[in-house]
Design an enzyme around this catalytic site. Structure first.
Site, PDB file in Angstrom:
ATOM      1  N   SER A  87      17.481   3.040  23.260  1.00  0.00           N
ATOM      2  CA  SER A  87      17.691   1.307  24.104  1.00  0.00           C
ATOM      3  C   SER A  87      16.735   1.645  26.090  1.00  0.00           C
ATOM      4  O   SER A  87      17.557   1.080  26.633  1.00  0.00           O
ATOM      5  CB  SER A  87      18.781   1.822  23.703  1.00  0.00           C
ATOM      6  OG  SER A  87      19.660   2.301  24.158  1.00  0.00           O
ATOM      7  N   THR A 200      21.328   0.418  26.508  1.00  0.00           N
ATOM      8  CA  THR A 200      21.822   1.034  27.462  1.00  0.00           C
ATOM      9  C   THR A 200      22.543   1.997  28.191  1.00  0.00           C
ATOM     10  O   THR A 200      23.720   2.230  27.626  1.00  0.00           O
ATOM     11  CB  THR A 200      22.279  -0.695  29.027  1.00  0.00           C
ATOM     12  OG1 THR A 200      21.238  -1.165  28.042  1.00  0.00           O
ATOM     13  CG2 THR A 200      22.117  -0.364  29.834  1.00  0.00           C
ATOM     14  N   THR A 218      18.257   1.013  30.840  1.00  0.00           N
ATOM     15  CA  THR A 218      17.591   0.433  29.585  1.00  0.00           C
ATOM     16  C   THR A 218      15.956  -0.268  29.737  1.00  0.00           C
ATOM     17  O   THR A 218      15.518  -0.438  30.791  1.00  0.00           O
ATOM     18  CB  THR A 218      18.123  -0.868  29.858  1.00  0.00           C
ATOM     19  OG1 THR A 218      18.857  -1.346  28.639  1.00  0.00           O
ATOM     20  CG2 THR A 218      18.243  -2.016  30.760  1.00  0.00           C
ATOM     21  N   ARG A 228      10.958 -11.155  31.081  1.00  0.00           N
ATOM     22  CA  ARG A 228      12.418 -11.505  31.061  1.00  0.00           C
ATOM     23  C   ARG A 228      13.269 -10.041  31.587  1.00  0.00           C
ATOM     24  O   ARG A 228      12.719  -9.172  31.669  1.00  0.00           O
ATOM     25  CB  ARG A 228      13.754 -11.317  30.057  1.00  0.00           C
ATOM     26  CG  ARG A 228      14.502 -11.911  29.576  1.00  0.00           C
ATOM     27  CD  ARG A 228      15.569 -10.309  29.254  1.00  0.00           C
ATOM     28  NE  ARG A 228      16.984 -10.323  29.117  1.00  0.00           N
ATOM     29  CZ  ARG A 228      17.634  -9.561  29.139  1.00  0.00           C
ATOM     30  NH1 ARG A 228      17.223  -8.004  28.823  1.00  0.00           N
ATOM     31  NH2 ARG A 228      18.927  -9.585  28.814  1.00  0.00           N
ATOM     32  N   GLY A 230      17.634  -7.845  33.005  1.00  0.00           N
ATOM     33  CA  GLY A 230      18.296  -8.402  32.063  1.00  0.00           C
ATOM     34  C   GLY A 230      19.519  -8.327  33.123  1.00  0.00           C
ATOM     35  O   GLY A 230      18.829  -8.364  34.596  1.00  0.00           O
ATOM     36  N   ASP A 231      20.773  -7.558  33.586  1.00  0.00           N
ATOM     37  CA  ASP A 231      21.468  -7.315  33.897  1.00  0.00           C
ATOM     38  C   ASP A 231      21.363  -5.823  35.044  1.00  0.00           C
ATOM     39  O   ASP A 231      21.891  -6.058  35.802  1.00  0.00           O
ATOM     40  CB  ASP A 231      22.891  -7.417  33.775  1.00  0.00           C
ATOM     41  CG  ASP A 231      23.157  -6.394  32.675  1.00  0.00           C
ATOM     42  OD1 ASP A 231      22.104  -6.738  31.561  1.00  0.00           O
ATOM     43  OD2 ASP A 231      24.229  -6.136  32.517  1.00  0.00           O
ATOM     44  N   THR A 251      26.995  -3.071  30.198  1.00  0.00           N
ATOM     45  CA  THR A 251      25.509  -3.001  28.750  1.00  0.00           C
ATOM     46  C   THR A 251      26.307  -4.217  28.441  1.00  0.00           C
ATOM     47  O   THR A 251      27.621  -5.065  28.515  1.00  0.00           O
ATOM     48  CB  THR A 251      25.739  -1.514  28.003  1.00  0.00           C
ATOM     49  OG1 THR A 251      26.787  -1.459  27.516  1.00  0.00           O
ATOM     50  CG2 THR A 251      25.805  -0.371  28.633  1.00  0.00           C
ATOM     51  N   GLY A 252      25.322  -4.111  26.836  1.00  0.00           N
ATOM     52  CA  GLY A 252      25.064  -5.780  26.293  1.00  0.00           C
ATOM     53  C   GLY A 252      24.622  -6.769  26.060  1.00  0.00           C
ATOM     54  O   GLY A 252      23.694  -6.906  27.158  1.00  0.00           O
TER      55      GLY A 252
END
Ligand code: ASP
Length: 347
Positions: A87, A200, A218, A228, A230-231, A251-252
């Site tokens: 990950s 992450t 991550t 894409r 992510g955060d 995370t998530g």
């Protein structure tokens, strides 16, 4: 009907009494009011196994260099370079097209400066590139091709990040995605449920003088649409630090963290007087609220945080792989694995 009321109605509908959330979180919060460690300390958003691997070298770096920034980078690099972790960094699971695309961010409290890379391919240690964005440019975020060219300008080597293990996981996922495309399912002909793997890592630290530093790194959501982001590389979402109080990381499912400015929210709550534990739980509750309830959609997120009193927090929305979320801490008192709280998981 507003979201809050809709949310409470949904909980009641599913037989969950409305004090459920605050009760589940409040009980465990109070236990973590006492400092868990003296400064300096470093935390990472995983349990003992990875916690030891990440935090021991991070701690050694802090001892030898005295730099909390070097320490969190050393710790994050361990996971980035390890092909067994699927990950983060090298060995991370790829996007829809089988390409490993990495996101990472770094932030330093004393200067309130930060740097990040998004959609970076072919470089094993994206958090180190993010650090160079922070220290060697007047920008804060580089993405895609530009980030790669910047990394190469600084001497990073282009490498294939897709390990055999990750390729086989991706291929199985691809072949099981649909029975309406031209990819046959694997030999046994079984279509497996489509599972979204998350991962992450956050590595956050505070030195003896109270200087704060943090990293989030991550490979993002497995099977994501190419492009894409992510955060994790978004300051305030996947990571935020403030030298006045401490640091937080997420995370998530990044989409939820982005739309709640999750890590910034946790740090702001700590500035307003919450403990790290209470602040992490508040951020989880915020995500549940905006979604209209726990049963509205397949989202899961976890926050970890630390403050300059040595208090640590860890909370997730759902139990992680059927158990509580964990955070690891290292300080001169040694290594500790600390159990966090989960909204949907109690024992
Ligand atoms: N937060 C990461 C992202 O959305 C994924 C994860 O933590 O699993 O890219």
């Amino acid at each position: 009907m507003n979201h809050r009321r809709k949310f409470l109605k949904i909980l009641t509908h599913f037989g969950i009494s409305t004090p459920f959330i605050s009760k589940a979180f409040t009980q465990s919060s109070s236990k973590r009011r006492t400092p868990v460690a003296e400064l300096p300390l470093i935390i990472c958003s995983r349990g003992e196994l990875w916690g030891q691997k990440v935090l021991q070298p991070a701690w050694q770096t802090l001892q030898s260099t005295g730099s909390i920034l070097d320490a969190v980078e050393t710790g994050a690099n361990v996971v980035e370079l390890d092909p067994d972790d699927t990950s983060v960094g090298y060995g991370g699971l790829p996007n829809e097209e089988g390409i490993v695309s990495l996101d990472a961010s770094i932030m330093y409290g004393p200067t309130h400066n930060c740097g990040s890379v998004a959609g970076l391919e072919k470089i094993k240690t994206p958090c180190s590139v993010a650090r160079l964005v922070m220290e060697r440019t007047d920008h804060m975020m580089l993405a895609g091709e530009g980030a790669l060219r910047f990394a190469k300008a600084h001497g990073f080597k282009e490498e294939d990040l897709l390990t055999e293990k990750a390729r086989l996981i991706w291929l199985e996922w691809k072949e099981n995605l649909s029975d309406k495309d031209d990819w046959f399912p694997p030999a046994d002909g079984q279509y497996l449920p489509r599972k979204r793997t998350t991962g992450t890592i956050n590595v956050l630290g505070i030195d003896a003088e109270g200087n704060v530093a943090g990293i989030t790194t991550t490979s993002g959501l497995f099977g994501k649409i190419p492009g894409r982001i992510g955060d994790s590389p978004i300051i305030g979402a996947g990571l935020f630090v403030d030298n006045r109080v401490g640091a937080a990381g997420a995370t998530g499912r990044g989409e939820e963290v982005i739309r709640t400015c999750g890590s910034f929210y946790v740090v702001e709550k700590m500035l307003q007087g919450m403990t790290p534990q209470e602040a992490c739980e508040a951020a989880c509750q915020r995500i549940v609220e905006i979604n209209g309830g726990l049963d509205q959609g397949d989202y899961d997120d976890k926050f970890v945080a630390v403050n300059n009193k040595g208090e640590v927090g860890c909370a997730s929305i759902r139990g992680y792989e059927g158990r509580h979320p964990y955070v690891s801490v290292i300080s001169k008192n040694g290594f500790q694995e600390i159990k966090g709280t989960a909204l949907t998981w109690q024992d």
